[in-house]
Design a protein around this motif. Structure first.
Motif, mmCIF file in Angstrom:
data_model
loop_
_atom_site.group_PDB
_atom_site.id
_atom_site.type_symbol
_atom_site.label_atom_id
_atom_site.label_comp_id
_atom_site.label_asym_id
_atom_site.label_seq_id
_atom_site.Cartn_x
_atom_site.Cartn_y
_atom_site.Cartn_z
ATOM 1 N N TRP A 250 0.819 -1.210 0.000
ATOM 2 C CA TRP A 250 0.000 0.000 0.000
ATOM 3 C C TRP A 250 0.856 1.264 0.000
ATOM 4 O O TRP A 250 0.462 2.293 -0.525
ATOM 5 C CB TRP A 250 -0.942 0.002 1.201
ATOM 6 N N SER A 251 2.011 1.188 0.609
ATOM 7 C CA SER A 251 2.904 2.347 0.615
ATOM 8 C C SER A 251 3.285 2.741 -0.807
ATOM 9 O O SER A 251 3.320 3.925 -1.159
ATOM 10 C CB SER A 251 4.163 2.040 1.427
ATOM 11 N N ARG A 254 0.340 4.396 -2.584
ATOM 12 C CA ARG A 254 0.178 5.784 -2.137
ATOM 13 C C ARG A 254 1.232 6.701 -2.765
ATOM 14 O O ARG A 254 0.910 7.796 -3.219
ATOM 15 C CB ARG A 254 0.281 5.846 -0.612
#
Length: 483
Positions: A250-251, A254
């Motif tokens: 998810w990093s 983002r």
């Protein structure tokens, strides 16, 4: 510096500062560049062969009329687009040496399958699968070049890589012309069917070369051509990425979604790709066939001049952009090619003569000159985030190809011959939009550099302040001792 030394710097970059590094770069040029260039060359050879086959008898043999050719090309680009980012994610987990080789073997057998088709629907299915496997080549090669070469070296190598793909287009025309002249009817097979067989025979040895020679990624390479010291130097000599390859999750999503690069660079890649449409859709081949006054051999031979112009454009544009990088060479090239796109579109919209129309189709080869410049620009902008770099480069190429899916059907289909009025208008509009897109990338790049400088100055200021605080108490202690 001698004249030849200056020429060497312009064409291939400054020599590395140490003997050990110069030896390493020489080895990299010998084991990376031959494979990725041959892979891209045969990639374009296998991709462009359909148009050459179409104007060499395939259309009549399979009774293809209307926009069937454009529909087949669109389906190819669907497969090519949907597999862009997945392929680049796989390349961060699996050795490129293995994955690219497997991809080549798969698409070579699919190419062979085209020689046995009996209707255009079978071609469509095979071309979709071809797109799935071929898509790993372009973004994968750019990702690998950005992992081995530093900012002063990558521009020149990218130019040679991009030129090799254009050479594949050229060779396909010569190959089909020669095959039709010498093999048409041999063993009861039409010349266009022999084209796919010979393409298969060319691809397999190159795939084998990649498996045994290509070093893959520097951090996981097992190449026997590099010493342990050279493998370490290959990693240490490049800017250290803050976030390395393989860091997924998810990093990463983002960082990509909130970055300006994913939007500005993808839009620019999309527009730059759409200005290549006269060349990439084989419009000159189709126009010559429409005229009905040229032999099959000439219909294949004459358009190779477009790719000869493209090859020269790629090299000159990349050399210029790299040499004048600090002065804005990359955006200079972008603006220049925006203008040439507008010119070729304007001439095609209302050609005063047959010669003028041919001129417009020939000079569109210039547009392919931005391929090397744009992707080396993207590699440099994202060196600090290796994982994001792979995703954004994949998205840049995916956006370009995604528009091909419907762009060719709307503006460059076979039923619009011989004027392609819609395509002429689209070319002009795309060229104008590309100028503004180049400007947006320059704006964000300069803002990024400015912010980095401010952060650095702030860190230096903090360090100086801490030093002063540390010194003052010592002085006070000393004075108090005197008292």
């Amino acid at each position: 510096m001698t004249f030849f030394g200056k020429v060497r710097e312009v064409v291939w970059g400054k020599p590395a500062p140490t003997k050990q590094e110069r030896k390493l770069v020489f080895k990299l040029d010998c084991i990376i560049m031959p494979f990725i260039c041959l892979m891209y060359w045969v990639n374009y050879l296998d991709r462009s062969n359909l148009t050459n086959a179409y104007v060499s008898g395939l259309k009549e043999d399979l009774k293809m009329y209307g926009t069937e050719l454009n529909q087949i090309n669109s389906v190819f680009y669907v497969g090519y687009t949907v597999s862009q980012i997945p392929n680049n994610l796989i390349l961060q987990k699996i050795s490129p040496q293995v994955y690219l080789t497997i991809s080549m073997v798969c698409w070579s057998f699919l190419t062979l399958g085209l020689s046995f088709v009996t209707n255009w629907h079978q071609i469509m299915a095979i071309r979709f699968c071809l797109g799935l496997f071929e898509s790993a080549t372009f973004v994968g090669s750019h990702y690998i070049m950005g992992s081995w070469y530093n900012p002063h070296e990558i521009g020149k190598r990218t130019a040679v890589f991009a030129a090799s793909g254009v050479a594949g287009n050229m060779f396909s025309g010569f190959l089909q012309g020669a095959i039709h002249k010498n093999l048409d009817g041999l063993d009861g097979r039409a010349g266009w069917r022999w084209l796919f067989i010979i393409d298969f025979l060319i691809t397999i040895p190159i795939a084998s070369l990649g498996y045994f020679v290509f070093p893959g990624h520097p951090e996981m390479t097992k190449s026997t051509f590099l010493t342990p010291e050279e493998k370490t130097l290959a990693i240490e000599r490049l800017p250290e990425p803050l976030i390395k390859r393989g860091t997924l999750g998810w990093s990463l999503i983002r960082r990509v979604v909130l970055s300006w690069e994913i939007y500005a660079l993808s839009l620019l890649a999309l527009l730059a790709g759409d200005t290549e449409m006269w060349a990439d859709n084989g419009i000159l081949n189709l126009y010559l066939k429409y005229l009905g006054t040229y032999s099959v051999e000439l219909i294949n031979y004459i358009p190779t001049a477009v790719y000869a112009i493209a090859l020269v454009s790629i090299l000159l544009c990349s050399w210029y952009a790299d040499y004048f990088q600090k002065a804005g060479g990359r955006w200079h090239v972008g603006v220049f090619l925006s203008v040439t796109a507008i010119i070729s579109g304007a001439i095609m919209l209302n050609p005063p003569s047959h010669s003028a129309k041919m001129f417009a189709l020939f000079i569109n080869g210039l547009q392919l000159g931005y391929r090397g410049v744009l992707f080396s620009w993207g590699n440099d902008l994202m060196r600090k985030d290796d994982a994001k770099r792979g995703i954004v480069i994949g998205m840049m190429n995916a956006m370009t190809i995604a528009f091909y899916i419907f762009w060719t059907l709307l503006f460059y289909n076979t039923e619009q011959a011989p004027m392609w009025r819609e395509g002429s208008i689209a070319m002009i509009v795309t060229g104008v939009c590309m100028i503004f897109s180049v400007g947006s990338v320059v704006f964000f790049e300069r803002r990024q550099v400015k912010n980095a400088v401010l952060v650095l100055e702030g860190e230096n200021s903090t360090v100086d302040s801490d030093q002063e605080v540390a010194v003052v108490p010592n002085k006070m202690d000393k004075n108090s001792n005197i008292v």
